[in-house]
Design a protein around this motif. Structure first.
Motif, mmCIF file in Angstrom:
data_model
loop_
_atom_site.group_PDB
_atom_site.id
_atom_site.type_symbol
_atom_site.label_atom_id
_atom_site.label_comp_id
_atom_site.label_asym_id
_atom_site.label_seq_id
_atom_site.Cartn_x
_atom_site.Cartn_y
_atom_site.Cartn_z
ATOM 1 N N SER A 273 -9.998 -34.486 -51.352
ATOM 2 C CA SER A 273 -9.543 -33.357 -51.980
ATOM 3 C C SER A 273 -8.984 -32.122 -51.347
ATOM 4 O O SER A 273 -8.149 -31.562 -51.637
ATOM 5 C CB SER A 273 -10.817 -32.968 -53.162
ATOM 6 N N TYR A 274 -9.899 -31.925 -50.307
ATOM 7 C CA TYR A 274 -9.486 -30.455 -49.623
ATOM 8 C C TYR A 274 -10.166 -30.880 -48.117
ATOM 9 O O TYR A 274 -10.976 -31.294 -47.806
ATOM 10 C CB TYR A 274 -10.222 -29.190 -49.927
ATOM 11 N N GLY A 275 -9.112 -30.389 -47.091
ATOM 12 C CA GLY A 275 -9.526 -30.708 -45.701
ATOM 13 C C GLY A 275 -8.872 -29.545 -44.816
ATOM 14 O O GLY A 275 -7.834 -29.219 -45.007
ATOM 15 N N ARG A 276 -9.602 -29.073 -43.670
ATOM 16 C CA ARG A 276 -9.140 -28.063 -42.899
ATOM 17 C C ARG A 276 -9.353 -28.691 -41.369
ATOM 18 O O ARG A 276 -10.598 -28.765 -41.215
ATOM 19 C CB ARG A 276 -9.643 -26.716 -42.973
ATOM 20 N N PHE A 277 -8.494 -28.483 -40.488
ATOM 21 C CA PHE A 277 -8.737 -29.054 -39.102
ATOM 22 C C PHE A 277 -8.264 -28.042 -38.279
ATOM 23 O O PHE A 277 -7.013 -27.739 -38.350
ATOM 24 C CB PHE A 277 -7.906 -30.431 -38.902
ATOM 25 N N THR A 278 -8.805 -27.792 -37.330
ATOM 26 C CA THR A 278 -8.337 -26.534 -36.365
ATOM 27 C C THR A 278 -8.995 -26.862 -34.970
ATOM 28 O O THR A 278 -10.024 -27.357 -34.660
ATOM 29 C CB THR A 278 -8.976 -25.166 -36.597
ATOM 30 N N ILE A 279 -8.145 -26.589 -34.028
ATOM 31 C CA ILE A 279 -8.559 -26.615 -32.499
ATOM 32 C C ILE A 279 -9.191 -25.595 -32.101
ATOM 33 O O ILE A 279 -8.399 -24.508 -31.812
ATOM 34 C CB ILE A 279 -7.505 -27.248 -31.630
ATOM 35 N N LYS A 280 -10.450 -25.408 -31.481
ATOM 36 C CA LYS A 280 -10.884 -23.902 -31.355
ATOM 37 C C LYS A 280 -10.730 -23.970 -29.641
ATOM 38 O O LYS A 280 -9.550 -24.339 -29.189
ATOM 39 C CB LYS A 280 -12.389 -23.969 -31.251
ATOM 40 N N ARG A 281 -11.400 -23.505 -28.859
ATOM 41 C CA ARG A 281 -11.165 -23.157 -27.478
ATOM 42 C C ARG A 281 -11.288 -24.572 -26.885
ATOM 43 O O ARG A 281 -11.933 -25.349 -26.967
ATOM 44 C CB ARG A 281 -12.449 -22.333 -26.931
ATOM 45 N N GLY A 282 -10.210 -24.732 -25.613
ATOM 46 C CA GLY A 282 -10.059 -26.060 -25.013
ATOM 47 C C GLY A 282 -9.741 -27.098 -26.148
ATOM 48 O O GLY A 282 -8.698 -26.947 -26.853
ATOM 49 N N ARG A 283 -10.504 -28.226 -25.983
ATOM 50 C CA ARG A 283 -10.210 -29.415 -26.711
ATOM 51 C C ARG A 283 -11.252 -29.663 -27.953
ATOM 52 O O ARG A 283 -11.331 -30.506 -28.633
ATOM 53 C CB ARG A 283 -10.345 -30.894 -25.866
ATOM 54 N N ASN A 284 -12.160 -28.417 -28.198
ATOM 55 C CA ASN A 284 -13.028 -28.492 -29.149
ATOM 56 C C ASN A 284 -12.381 -28.460 -30.571
ATOM 57 O O ASN A 284 -11.541 -27.505 -30.773
ATOM 58 C CB ASN A 284 -14.198 -27.527 -28.936
ATOM 59 N N CYS A 285 -12.648 -29.227 -31.553
ATOM 60 C CA CYS A 285 -12.069 -29.241 -32.859
ATOM 61 C C CYS A 285 -13.272 -29.073 -34.028
ATOM 62 O O CYS A 285 -14.553 -29.511 -33.688
ATOM 63 C CB CYS A 285 -11.471 -30.598 -33.137
ATOM 64 N N GLU A 286 -12.937 -28.376 -35.026
ATOM 65 C CA GLU A 286 -13.668 -28.288 -36.295
ATOM 66 C C GLU A 286 -12.939 -28.790 -37.436
ATOM 67 O O GLU A 286 -11.670 -28.567 -37.565
ATOM 68 C CB GLU A 286 -14.212 -27.020 -36.495
ATOM 69 N N ILE A 287 -13.587 -29.655 -38.158
ATOM 70 C CA ILE A 287 -12.980 -30.348 -39.442
ATOM 71 C C ILE A 287 -14.028 -29.983 -40.570
ATOM 72 O O ILE A 287 -15.162 -30.469 -40.300
ATOM 73 C CB ILE A 287 -12.687 -31.828 -38.902
ATOM 74 N N ASP A 288 -13.310 -29.425 -41.498
ATOM 75 C CA ASP A 288 -14.254 -29.721 -42.987
ATOM 76 C C ASP A 288 -13.504 -30.291 -43.704
ATOM 77 O O ASP A 288 -12.372 -30.213 -44.193
ATOM 78 C CB ASP A 288 -14.401 -28.105 -43.114
ATOM 79 N N LEU A 289 -14.300 -31.207 -44.708
ATOM 80 C CA LEU A 289 -13.549 -32.071 -45.475
ATOM 81 C C LEU A 289 -14.529 -32.265 -46.860
ATOM 82 O O LEU A 289 -15.602 -32.333 -46.740
ATOM 83 C CB LEU A 289 -13.668 -33.414 -44.999
#
Length: 411
Positions: A273-289
């Protein structure tokens, strides 16, 4: 009233090389749409650095920030994204996403063709051929490559045409001209013919291949082959939202990361229904779904939730498997990846394998693509026999690492 295709997909290209371009998609929703769109972005070689997805169950709005390449075909990309959306059926008052399985018609399988190519062997030949097919939007479904003692190569590619024009003389001549330019005087003969779909029917890999690649389940502690990271973190919260199950993921980025996530949800019939994907420092990712089941409710069944999280963690740790094996005096490279329940395999795997081997001047003696079924899952299996006589003496672990890094997009 219909929807204009220009309103469905909007691409704002970056003015500076290296800056992200923004792709906005506004269309009716259907379960698995995010997977289909991310698969197209992966096929075009785009690196997603940020993403936002939202839907009310009927209409969706998606934004992807992507890093393109100098040769990215933006107009063609837009066309493929529009075709993947349900917008055209909506424009005629027919929403495919709300038809039940019994009411909807299965999609027509594309025509299958056999491309026969004979050439004089050389380093990088296979990559040059796969690069041409990639540019022409011709999909390799199966391949059989062999090298004769006198240095000739016979390539048999079973292919489908995204443009559905390979049955025409004009399209076949176009393929010939592109291959001729890429291969040059090394080309000996060329032919394309229509064949039956039974040619690519799934076949079991040999017992030795199965033992090597599938000796432990993907959820096992030490699965076969290389893996991205053991630091994948997935947390689930059913108390934060009254209507949604909330999943938070932290992991390392890799090529096709969002596709792997979306594919897993599509296979489990889960809607985001809702999601957000971001790349932080380097190759580190955070995803909220924020996710729901197909009935629109949050996931409260612990067994279903555990199965989903277990599969998701496995896909993020090891989206593909890469293993080097000794075959008597020869060395064989094995690569495998899961197939969607719809039957679609991961795009551009064979292309990336050929590219990786070309980078380290490693010659290919023979290659095959097959499929293997284990349990309730189907896998694509790539078997490449290395021609060590014509290649530089490179340690097997270096070949394995090069192929893995290319597949992961870590170069």
């Amino acid at each position: 009233m219909g929807i204009l295709s220009d309103d469905v997909v909007i691409i704002n290209q970056s003015e500076k090389e290296g800056d992200p371009s923004v792709i906005t998609i506004n269309c009716p929703d259907k379960t698995g749409l995010g997977c289909d769109l991310c698969r197209i972005l992966l096929f075009f070689g785009l690196n997603i650095v940020r993403g936002d997805v939202s839907t009310d169950g009927k209409w969706c709005y998606l934004v992807f920030w992507v890093i393109g390449k100098p040769n990215t075909r933006w107009n063609l990309l837009k066309m493929r994204l529009v075709e993947a959306s349900p917008s055209f059926s909506w424009a005629f008052g027919i929403s495919r996403c709300y038809l039940s399985d019994s009411e909807s018609q299965p999609p027509k399988l594309p025509d299958l063709f056999l491309l026969k190519l004979a050439c004089s062997d050389r380093t990088g030949l296979l990559y040059d051929v796969t690069e041409v097919l990639y540019k022409l939007e011709i999909n390799i479904e199966k391949v059989k490559i062999s090298t004769t003692p006198d240095g000739k190569v016979m390539d048999l590619f079973f292919v489908t045409d995204t443009r559905e024009l390979l049955g025409t003389v004009k399209r076949r001549d176009e393929v010939y001209e592109y291959l001729r330019d890429a291969i040059g005087d090394s080309m000996i003969s060329y032919d394309i013919e229509l064949v039956g779909p039974e040619i690519t029917a799934s076949s079991q890999a040999s017992s030795s291949v199965a033992e090597t690649l599938f000796s432990s389940d993907v959820s096992g502690e030490h699965p076969s082959g290389l893996h991205t990271s053991s630091n994948v973190s997935i947390t689930v919260d059913n108390s934060l939202s009254s209507a949604h199950t909330v999943i938070h993921i932290t992991c390392l980025d890799h090529k096709g990361l969002l596709y792997d996530i979306m594919r897993t949800f599509k296979d489990f019939n889960i809607q985001i229904s809702y999601g957000r994907f971001t790349i932080k420092r380097g190759r580190n990712c955070e995803i909220d779904l924020f996710i729901v089941q197909s009935d629109g409710r949050k996931i409260l069944d612990s067994s279903k939730l555990n199965a989903l999280i277990t599969r998701l963690r496995a896909e993020l740790q090891q989206p593909l498997r890469v293993v080097m094996m000794n075959r008597g005096p020869d060395t064989e490279l094995l690569v495998t990846n899961p197939v969607e329940l719809s039957g679609k395999g991961r795009p551009q795997v064979f292309h990336d394998i050929a590219l990786a081997l070309k980078k380290i001047n490693t010659c290919i003696f023979s290659a095959e693509i097959g499929r293997h079924v284990t349990g309730d899952r189907e896998w694509e299996v790539y078997k490449v026999l290395i021609n060590e006589e014509d290649s530089l003496p490179i340690p097997k672990n270096k070949i394995e690492e090069q192929v893995w890094n290319t597949l992961m997009g870590w170069e």
